[in-house]
Design a protein around this motif. Structure first.
Motif, PDB file in Angstrom:
ATOM      1  N   ARG A  97      66.300  41.707  70.251  1.00 49.81           N
ATOM      2  CA  ARG A  97      65.462  41.974  71.419  1.00 49.81           C
ATOM      3  C   ARG A  97      66.191  42.867  72.425  1.00 49.81           C
ATOM      4  N   ARG A  98      67.471  42.584  72.654  1.00 49.62           N
ATOM      5  CA  ARG A  98      68.223  43.355  73.641  1.00 49.62           C
ATOM      6  C   ARG A  98      68.434  44.792  73.177  1.00 49.62           C
ATOM      7  N   PHE A  99      68.782  44.962  71.918  1.00 48.32           N
ATOM      8  CA  PHE A  99      68.980  46.315  71.403  1.00 48.32           C
ATOM      9  C   PHE A  99      67.677  47.108  71.445  1.00 48.32           C
ATOM     10  N   THR A 100      66.572  46.446  71.113  1.00 54.02           N
ATOM     11  CA  THR A 100      65.271  47.116  71.137  1.00 54.02           C
ATOM     12  C   THR A 100      64.957  47.612  72.541  1.00 54.02           C
ATOM     13  N   ARG A 101      65.168  46.744  73.526  1.00 49.00           N
ATOM     14  CA  ARG A 101      64.887  47.137  74.910  1.00 49.00           C
ATOM     15  C   ARG A 101      65.764  48.307  75.352  1.00 49.00           C
ATOM     16  N   ASP A 102      66.995  48.374  74.813  1.00 52.86           N
ATOM     17  CA  ASP A 102      67.926  49.424  75.213  1.00 52.86           C
ATOM     18  C   ASP A 102      67.808  50.684  74.371  1.00 52.86           C
ATOM     19  N   GLY A 103      66.842  50.692  73.435  1.00 52.51           N
ATOM     20  CA  GLY A 103      66.664  51.867  72.593  1.00 52.51           C
ATOM     21  C   GLY A 103      67.727  52.036  71.531  1.00 52.51           C
ATOM     22  N   VAL A 104      68.440  50.962  71.193  1.00 55.10           N
ATOM     23  CA  VAL A 104      69.465  51.008  70.148  1.00 55.10           C
ATOM     24  C   VAL A 104      68.833  50.582  68.832  1.00 55.10           C
ATOM     25  N   GLU A 105      68.919  51.440  67.825  1.00 54.02           N
ATOM     26  CA  GLU A 105      68.274  51.144  66.550  1.00 54.02           C
ATOM     27  C   GLU A 105      69.035  50.058  65.799  1.00 54.02           C
ATOM     28  N   THR A 106      68.302  49.129  65.220  1.00 60.20           N
ATOM     29  CA  THR A 106      68.899  48.049  64.438  1.00 60.20           C
ATOM     30  C   THR A 106      68.212  47.963  63.090  1.00 60.20           C
ATOM     31  N   TYR A 107      68.857  47.313  62.174  1.00 59.60           N
ATOM     32  CA  TYR A 107      68.196  46.899  60.949  1.00 59.60           C
ATOM     33  C   TYR A 107      68.713  45.507  60.585  1.00 59.60           C
ATOM     34  N   SER A 108      67.864  44.732  59.944  1.00 62.58           N
ATOM     35  CA  SER A 108      68.190  43.342  59.609  1.00 62.58           C
ATOM     36  C   SER A 108      68.427  43.212  58.114  1.00 62.58           C
ATOM     37  N   ASP A 109      69.485  42.513  57.759  1.00 62.38           N
ATOM     38  CA  ASP A 109      69.775  42.229  56.354  1.00 62.38           C
ATOM     39  C   ASP A 109      69.140  40.906  55.951  1.00 62.38           C
ATOM     40  N   ILE A 110      68.415  40.910  54.837  1.00 62.55           N
ATOM     41  CA  ILE A 110      67.866  39.699  54.232  1.00 62.55           C
ATOM     42  C   ILE A 110      68.332  39.664  52.782  1.00 62.55           C
ATOM     43  N   ILE A 111      68.761  38.497  52.322  1.00 62.33           N
ATOM     44  CA  ILE A 111      69.203  38.333  50.942  1.00 62.33           C
ATOM     45  C   ILE A 111      68.106  37.638  50.148  1.00 62.33           C
ATOM     46  N   LEU A 112      67.732  38.228  49.040  1.00 57.97           N
ATOM     47  CA  LEU A 112      66.707  37.670  48.160  1.00 57.97           C
ATOM     48  C   LEU A 112      67.364  36.856  47.051  1.00 57.97           C
ATOM     49  N   GLY A 113      66.898  35.606  46.895  1.00 57.41           N
ATOM     50  CA  GLY A 113      67.373  34.771  45.794  1.00 57.41           C
ATOM     51  C   GLY A 113      68.267  33.622  46.223  1.00 57.41           C
TER      52      GLY A 113
END
Length: 660
Positions: free
Chosen positions: A334-350
């Motif tokens: 949420r904080r990075f989004t508000r500050d215009g900092v691009e993020t990506y989230s890692d999800i592990i399948l399995g």
């Protein structure tokens, strides 16, 4: 003083990326420690290290002069390293071959018996034990060095207790500052280099899928700040474009902020490094935020990785990660989004405990919390020294795996004349996720990536979710459940994703090879994006998608004019998707401020949706592409982490004069 001089060869094979090679940090530390702490360092001369993949026989020819050869084994180099060792031993039986690194099992008897070309294995940190071994060799006692294991000449399995870890890491001379890497770089002026950097060692967490904590006994040890400042300056002075920090939890220690400030200052002063990648600490929200904000403001990261892994509480317990706060990640997002900092989230399948429903719910939760840039879905791989790789764990959670060839995302299909494939072990079902459900999870991950993170339908999906209350999960499921006879293109895409997932379960690669599109391996969603562009079927895709989604909108009449609003969202999304061969700017008149509303959601700063005539200026001339291959590279590939698939645009209120 011993006059006999012996020769040592060192091998740390790393993959090359776009003509860049990693500096062989692990073997550099081993040699640097030996030369500083050996009782008699002049007894040995070291060959130039092998640092990249090349024909096996050429590596053997380089090493044939050695009396002792050490290999650093990782999942990406184990097979070629073991084959080099096998051929070398056959050609020169007297050579002593030793191995270390994460791919050496903690319980190595079976591994050693399967690889009789190996004389000794080193466990955990090897600087001390490797030095003691070289000091003792070839005299009596070299087989009893602490921290090693072997199959003795009489066939007995010998395991010597681990050596104590180094508490003062500055005891290891810096291969950056002592000239080791300067000599290597001077010998290969044709190479471009990627830096590997440690600022500390250790990890206090015990995640079951990871061998980091088990390998370092939890305690975190540190290099001194003075040394790290000098090393940071070294990277900049040597114009190292990209630095990968090997720490498990960067930002855990307060001084990490000082480190990134120095790196950022150097970037501003010298232009280097151009990129600086770290693995965030798990629970220190404020320092993780400050660290990544400094890097982002300095232009040093292409996107902040938020490694959430799973939102299933049952899975979190099973992988010993329930002591890491999910709220930490969501707050950072949420904080990075508000500050215009691009993020990506890692999800592990399995992961054991994850189900199809919990996996899809996790995607939905991340989107609702503001992750509209990218979720990176990683297939769970078994590491030999992780708890998850142990027989009792595999049995407890009914884990089934498959061996697959390792290929790199956006990597070339390179096969040398004299090479071996590297393999990895992927989870393809557990007690909570059947093989069929794994395929469905893998497919819906690609589907959500195509529709949302590749931006092809992101605007209408966001509008429909926020104005009609329809969950993202329900919309993704609709695209997975389409009747192919009514929606032939959508059905074809769904079936392709299912087929690719089944291919992985049968031992195929994780990515889709496209010989006509840069000759590299693409994630299946990006492959579909390129294919629709190449076949000029995007208009048909949008027509089918709109026909599928609008009845769902009609069933949730949140306000008057919803059909018109969502229709405008479809229309403008189609116009904004970055496509090759479109070079002219365009002005699109709209009845609602859909773009302002959409941007407000994505940026975490809500803007009310209003019926307000406006004109959207689509700036295609800003980055026009008349070369399809260049478009594939710069838009689809390089835009992956940022999700930069929409053309620049501005939304303007109409002026009264001329209705502009």
């Amino acid at each position: 003083m011993e006059k006999l001089q012996l020769t040592v060869g060192m091998v740390q094979i790393n993959n090359s990326f776009s003509g860049q090679n990693y500096l062989p940090y692990a073997v550099a530390c081993l040699q640097s420690y030996f030369e500083e702490h050996s009782e008699n360092p002049e007894r040995y001369r070291f060959l130039e290290p092998i640092y990249k993949r090349q024909p096996i026989d050429s590596i053997v020819d380089h090493l044939i002069a050695a009396d002792v050869v050490g290999f650093s084994l990782y999942v990406w180099n184990a097979n070629i390293s073991l084959e080099v060792a096998r051929r070398l031993k056959k050609k020169k039986p007297s050579v002593i071959i030793v191995v270390g690194g994460p791919q050496v099992p903690d319980k190595p008897e079976e591994f050693l018996r399967a690889n009789p070309q190996l004389d000794m294995a080193f466990h955990n940190e090897a600087e001390i034990s490797f030095t003691r071994f070289l000091d003792a060799y070839p005299h009596a006692g070299w087989r009893s060095i602490a921290g090693t294991s072997q199959i003795a000449p009489d066939g007995a399995y010998l395991y010597n207790p681990l050596v104590a870890r180094i508490r003062e890491l500055d005891e290891i001379p810096s291969p950056f500052l002592n000239g080791y890497f300067d000599r290597l770089m001077a010998a290969h002026p044709e190479e471009s280099w990627i830096g590997l950097w440690e600022t500390n060692r250790g990890c206090p967490f015990k995640c079951s899928y990871c061998d980091w904590g088990s390998a370092t006994a939890a305690k975190v040890t540190k290099f001194s700040v003075d040394r790290l400042v000098q090393e940071a300056d070294w990277f900049s002075e040597r114009k190292i474009a990209y630095v990968f920090v090997c720490d498990a939890n960067f930002g855990m220690i307060a001084r990490d902020l000082d480190i990134v400030r120095r790196v950022a200052e150097n970037r501003k002063r010298t232009g280097y490094p151009e990129g600086f990648s770290v693995q965030n600490t798990k629970n220190a929200t404020e320092r993780a935020y400050q660290t990544q904000k400094i890097l982002s403001d300095a232009g040093l990261n292409k996107g902040v990785a938020l490694s959430i892994q799973t939102l299933s509480q049952e899975a979190l317990v099973n992988i010993r990660r329930d002591n890491i706060s999910l709220e930490t990640y969501l707050e950072l997002q949420r904080r990075f989004t508000r500050d215009g900092v691009e993020t990506y989230s890692d999800i592990i399948l399995g992961l054991p405990g994850e189900t199809y429903d919990s996996f899809v719910d996790g995607i939905n939760q991340l989107l609702e919390s503001g992750q509209h840039n990218r979720i990176q879905f990683n297939n769970c791989a078994i590491l030999p020294n992780a708890e998850m790789g142990q027989p009792d764990y595999l049995q407890k959670y009914s884990i089934k795996t498959v061996q697959t060839d390792i290929v790199n995302i956006h990597g070339h299909k390179l096969k040398m004349v004299d090479d071996v494939e590297e393999r990895q072990e992927l989870i393809i079902s557990t007690y909570s996720m059947s093989a069929e459900d794994w395929r469905r999870c893998r497919a819906i991950a690609w589907m959500s990536a195509l529709l949302h993170f590749d931006k092809i339908l992101q605007i209408p999906l966001i509008v429909t979710h926020h104005l009609c209350g329809v969950s993202y999960a329900d919309m993704f499921k609709m695209f997975m459940d389409v009747d192919r006879s009514r929606y032939p293109l959508l059905g074809e895409i769904r079936d392709f994703f299912i087929s690719e997932a089944a291919g992985i379960q049968a031992g195929g690669t994780e990515y889709t090879y496209a010989p006509d599109w840069l000759g590299i391996y693409w994630p299946a969603d990006e492959y579909v994006f390129i294919k629709m562009t190449a076949e000029k079927s995007l208009d048909r895709f949008y027509e089918e998608a709109r026909t599928l989604l609008l009845p769902l909108v009609a069933a949730h009449p949140a306000k008057d004019g919803m059909d018109e609003i969502v229709g405008e969202a479809f229309m403008i999304n189609r116009r904004l998707v970055h496509q090759p061969f479109l070079t002219q700017d365009e002005h699109v008149d709209m009845a609602y401020n859909v773009i302002d509303f959409y941007n407000g959601v994505v940026k975490g700063v809500p803007v009310p949706l209003e019926r307000r005539p406006n004109r959207v200026h689509i700036r295609r001339s800003h980055r026009p592409y008349t070369d399809f291959q260049l478009w594939c590279r710069e838009i689809v590939w390089w835009g992956n982490k940022k999700g930069a698939y929409l053309t620049l645009n501005t939304s303007e209120g109409r002026e009264l004069a001329g209705h502009y």
